[in-house]
Design an enzyme around this catalytic site. Structure first.
Site, short mmCIF file in Angstrom:
data_model
loop_
_atom_site.label_atom_id
_atom_site.label_comp_id
_atom_site.label_asym_id
_atom_site.label_seq_id
_atom_site.Cartn_x
_atom_site.Cartn_y
_atom_site.Cartn_z
N CYS A 162 0.84 -1.20 0.00
CA CYS A 162 0.00 0.00 0.00
C CYS A 162 0.88 1.26 0.00
CB CYS A 162 -0.94 -0.05 1.21
SG CYS A 162 -2.20 1.22 1.21
N CYS A 179 -3.56 4.12 9.57
CA CYS A 179 -2.27 3.62 10.08
C CYS A 179 -1.66 4.54 11.12
CB CYS A 179 -1.30 3.47 8.91
SG CYS A 179 -1.96 2.43 7.60
N CYS A 223 7.44 4.15 5.71
CA CYS A 223 6.59 3.94 4.52
C CYS A 223 7.43 3.49 3.33
CB CYS A 223 5.81 5.20 4.17
SG CYS A 223 6.85 6.54 3.58
S1 SF4 Z 1 0.30 4.71 5.61
FE1 SF4 Z 1 -1.26 3.09 5.56
S2 SF4 Z 1 -2.93 3.82 4.22
FE2 SF4 Z 1 -1.12 5.16 3.91
S3 SF4 Z 1 -0.12 4.31 2.13
FE3 SF4 Z 1 0.86 3.36 3.92
S4 SF4 Z 1 -0.29 1.46 4.37
FE4 SF4 Z 1 -1.50 2.71 2.91
#
Ligand code: SF4
Length: 240
Positions: A114, A201, A225
């Site tokens: 994600c 998140c 991330c």
């Molecule tokens: S922080 Fe959570 S919702 Fe945002 S891109 Fe990453 S996994 Fe996806």
């Protein structure tokens, strides 16, 4: 030269410099990078407190410095509103977003994928489209377990320097800077958040680790991330 700063011991700088010395050092780092890279120096602005501090520092070095914001479909309404205000004030902040179709709840089933799709990909796009040679981030080495081994100047991708000009600042010093210069911040801080991200998140967390509220309940808890750990130049992006 920018790379000379990496000869110094980061831990000693974190504890050895006072607030004013850290601000001067950050300004000097941005100024040197601006001299070396000119308009190919671009600030990555995540709209968190560290980013708005770096953005303010960069604007003190030169009002001409550009920036980019990576947003996602999952940003809280407060962050979207704050983003719109910032872009209205600074039209040289360009917004990047990936609207590709993804499975429902991917943030739960595969948060790494994600983030890769919604955060890392648009960051690559920004770096490519804005012809970036040096990107400037608000990363700090005291933020949490995943951020202790970064340097003020890094090169993870060929042809792309990363400058972390507030790497050695404590959380308190960021708030001190924002208060002294009366810099506007994301209203979510008033609700108790310490580190901001997408709403599924990000939780309000207590304790020593500033990023403990990120990805709670997943293997990424308190983690990253990927924009600071994955390749960002398009030609190397497939490599792990
Ligand atoms: S922080 Fe959570 S919702 Fe945002 S891109 Fe990453 S996994 Fe996806």
């Amino acid at each position: 030269m920018l790379n000379d700063v990496n000869e110094q011991d980061i831990t000693k700088l974190v504890e050895g410099l006072n607030f004013a010395e850290k601000v001067d050092r950050s300004l000097a780092l941005i100024e040197q990078a601006w001299k070396e890279h000119g308009e190919k120096l671009v600030v990555a602005n995540s709209l968190g407190k560290d980013s708005v501090a770096v953005w303010h520092l960069a604007k003190r070095v030169s009002p001409a410095i550009r920036g980019f914001i990576v947003t996602t479909r999952y940003k809280p309404a407060e962050t979207v509103e704050f983003m719109n205000e910032q872009v209205a004030q600074y039209p040289e902040l360009k917004v990047y977003k990936n609207d590709i179709a993804i499975p429902d709840g991917l943030y739960r089933t595969n948060p790494d994928q994600c983030c890769e799709l919604l955060k890392v990909e648009p960051t690559r796009q920004a770096i490519e489209e804005m012809d970036v040679e040096c990107w400037v981030t608000g990363l700090r080495c005291t933020e949490g377990r995943t951020r202790t081994d970064f340097r003020e100047v890094e090169q993870r991708d060929e042809g792309l320097i990363k400058l972390n000009p507030i790497l050695i600042w404590h959380e308190r010093e960021v708030w001190q800077y924002l208060a002294v210069y009366q810099v506007a911040v994301n209203p979510l801080y008033a609700k108790g958040y310490r580190s901001l991200g997408c709403w599924p998140c990000t939780k309000i967390a207590l304790g020593a680790d500033e990023r403990a509220g990120r990805w709670i309940g997943t293997s990424k808890c308190g983690g990253e991330c990927g924009i600071h750990t994955r390749p960002l130049k398009t030609k190397t992006a497939g490599a792990v």
